[in-house]
Design a protein around this motif. Structure first.
Motif, PDB file in Angstrom:
ATOM      1  N   GLY A  28      11.280  -5.393 -27.903  1.00  0.00           N
ATOM      2  CA  GLY A  28      11.119  -4.394 -28.890  1.00  0.00           C
ATOM      3  C   GLY A  28      10.764  -5.117 -30.439  1.00  0.00           C
ATOM      4  N   VAL A  29      10.103  -4.611 -31.171  1.00  0.00           N
ATOM      5  CA  VAL A  29       9.833  -4.886 -32.486  1.00  0.00           C
ATOM      6  C   VAL A  29      10.342  -3.745 -33.562  1.00  0.00           C
ATOM      7  N   LEU A  30      10.410  -4.299 -34.780  1.00  0.00           N
ATOM      8  CA  LEU A  30      11.211  -3.347 -36.023  1.00  0.00           C
ATOM      9  C   LEU A  30      10.034  -2.990 -37.097  1.00  0.00           C
ATOM     10  N   ALA A  31      10.468  -1.890 -37.664  1.00  0.00           N
ATOM     11  CA  ALA A  31       9.511  -1.549 -38.645  1.00  0.00           C
ATOM     12  C   ALA A  31      10.356  -0.720 -39.656  1.00  0.00           C
ATOM     13  N   GLN A  32      10.274  -0.607 -40.808  1.00  0.00           N
ATOM     14  CA  GLN A  32      10.754   0.248 -41.815  1.00  0.00           C
ATOM     15  C   GLN A  32       9.758   1.166 -42.279  1.00  0.00           C
ATOM     16  N   GLY A  33      10.328   2.427 -42.661  1.00  0.00           N
ATOM     17  CA  GLY A  33       9.319   3.468 -43.322  1.00  0.00           C
ATOM     18  C   GLY A  33      10.003   4.587 -43.661  1.00  0.00           C
ATOM     19  N   HIS A  34       9.374   5.814 -43.519  1.00  0.00           N
ATOM     20  CA  HIS A  34      10.217   7.027 -43.865  1.00  0.00           C
ATOM     21  C   HIS A  34       9.358   8.187 -43.093  1.00  0.00           C
ATOM     22  N   ALA A  35      10.258   9.111 -43.211  1.00  0.00           N
ATOM     23  CA  ALA A  35       9.836  10.527 -42.563  1.00  0.00           C
ATOM     24  C   ALA A  35       9.569  11.439 -43.458  1.00  0.00           C
ATOM     25  N   GLU A  36       8.676  12.361 -43.362  1.00  0.00           N
ATOM     26  CA  GLU A  36       8.736  13.684 -44.192  1.00  0.00           C
ATOM     27  C   GLU A  36       8.863  14.753 -43.213  1.00  0.00           C
ATOM     28  N   LEU A  37      10.087  15.565 -43.317  1.00  0.00           N
ATOM     29  CA  LEU A  37      10.464  16.527 -42.615  1.00  0.00           C
ATOM     30  C   LEU A  37      10.371  17.847 -43.124  1.00  0.00           C
ATOM     31  N   GLY A  38       9.449  18.852 -42.411  1.00  0.00           N
ATOM     32  CA  GLY A  38       9.496  19.985 -42.973  1.00  0.00           C
ATOM     33  C   GLY A  38       9.868  21.003 -41.959  1.00  0.00           C
ATOM     34  N   GLY A  39      10.157  22.475 -42.424  1.00  0.00           N
ATOM     35  CA  GLY A  39      10.846  23.313 -41.498  1.00  0.00           C
ATOM     36  C   GLY A  39      12.201  23.483 -41.344  1.00  0.00           C
ATOM     37  N   HIS A  40      12.731  24.632 -41.270  1.00  0.00           N
ATOM     38  CA  HIS A  40      13.951  25.100 -41.297  1.00  0.00           C
ATOM     39  C   HIS A  40      14.926  24.217 -40.197  1.00  0.00           C
ATOM     40  N   TRP A  41      14.406  23.996 -39.092  1.00  0.00           N
ATOM     41  CA  TRP A  41      15.203  23.533 -37.854  1.00  0.00           C
ATOM     42  C   TRP A  41      15.870  22.055 -38.365  1.00  0.00           C
ATOM     43  N   TRP A  42      15.236  21.416 -39.077  1.00  0.00           N
ATOM     44  CA  TRP A  42      15.715  20.281 -39.345  1.00  0.00           C
ATOM     45  C   TRP A  42      17.095  20.283 -39.994  1.00  0.00           C
ATOM     46  N   PRO A  43      18.209  19.441 -39.967  1.00  0.00           N
ATOM     47  CA  PRO A  43      19.444  19.544 -40.452  1.00  0.00           C
ATOM     48  C   PRO A  43      19.229  19.190 -42.061  1.00  0.00           C
ATOM     49  N   PHE A  44      18.201  18.511 -42.319  1.00  0.00           N
ATOM     50  CA  PHE A  44      17.813  17.862 -43.646  1.00  0.00           C
ATOM     51  C   PHE A  44      16.359  17.935 -43.676  1.00  0.00           C
ATOM     52  N   GLN A  45      15.653  18.163 -44.805  1.00  0.00           N
ATOM     53  CA  GLN A  45      14.541  18.183 -45.198  1.00  0.00           C
ATOM     54  C   GLN A  45      14.044  17.144 -46.146  1.00  0.00           C
ATOM     55  N   GLY A  46      12.746  16.997 -46.271  1.00  0.00           N
ATOM     56  CA  GLY A  46      11.993  15.950 -47.261  1.00  0.00           C
ATOM     57  C   GLY A  46      11.862  14.662 -46.840  1.00  0.00           C
ATOM     58  N   ARG A  47      11.897  13.614 -47.592  1.00  0.00           N
ATOM     59  CA  ARG A  47      11.297  12.284 -47.449  1.00  0.00           C
ATOM     60  C   ARG A  47      12.809  11.439 -47.387  1.00  0.00           C
TER      61      ARG A  47
END
Length: 226
Positions: A28-47
């Motif tokens: 495997g290889v690694l990468a850094q980044g970010h997630a943008e989560l939208g919707g009420h299902w996620w236990p947390f939202q945003g970037r």
């Protein structure tokens, strides 16, 4: 219970020791980044900042179809969430499916998650266009940034878009310096795995695999910067 754990974990510990690597997804290889989560299902939202590992499931030679993996660690101040996805037939949610390349892989969490009062829900990730057609991890290194659309699906419902993941160009990092992902240990308190009985054997398998290759417990603070 301890004897049962030993029995269940022995094959994973042995295989990991022989390979001197993870039992599954050893390359495997690694990468850094970010997630943008939208919707009420996620236990947390945003970037949310993320560390991701892209890998080949069985480690068979490049050029042959393999179950490709996308492991995502979402970093939160209250603790990380390790979300492990594998190439699968999304219509079935749970059937792993080898992919010929990163461009054609469609990822599923395979294991569903439940909120306190919600139905079992699977997490999917579909790559944007432009990813390598080959399944070689070397093709990812120093290549273009990677982007994925996240979606959520219940057992019978249609998948609904619910976020994005954006990763910088992946970097080759020595196996011994790659983080150990564990979806059982690193799970938000707001969620539980479904079916719940699967959590115990998965915990044992990941623990045994780490022991076999003398890897440390998952520790986000010790992750390499790539």
């Amino acid at each position: 219970m301890r004897e049962l754990d030993t029995l269940l974990g022995a094959p994973f510990a042995l295989a990991s020791a022989v390979r001197r690597a993870r039992v599954f997804h050893p390359d495997g290889v690694l990468a850094q980044g970010h997630a943008e989560l939208g919707g009420h299902w996620w236990p947390f939202q945003g970037r949310i900042p993320v560390t991701a590992r892209l890998s080949r499931g069985v480690g068979i030679p490049d050029g042959l179809p393999d179950v490709l993996g996308l492991a995502i660690r979402l970093h939160r101040t209250s603790g990380p969430w390790d979300l492990l996805l594998a190439s699968a037939q999304l219509s079935t949610r749970v059937v792993l499916w080898p992919a010929r390349g990163w461009a054609s892989a469609r990822y599923s969490s395979v294991t569903a998650y439940c909120t306190e009062d919600g139905p079992p829900t699977w997490v999917f990730a579909v790559p944007d266009t432009g990813q390598p057609r080959t399944g070689s991890t070397a093709a990812l290194v120093d290549g273009d940034p990677l982007h994925f659309t996240l979606s959520l699906a219940t057992a019978r419902g249609q998948a609904k878009a619910a976020g994005r993941i954006s990763l910088d160009s992946p970097t080759a990092v020595a196996e011994g310096k790659q983080p150990a992902f564990d979806p059982v240990i690193n799970l938000p308190a707001e969620l539980r795995m479904w079916p719940e009985w699967l959590a115990a054997p998965r915990r044992v398998a990941y623990q045994a695999s780490r022991g076999g290759r003398s890897a440390a417990l998952p520790n986000p603070e010790s992750e390499p910067h790539v």
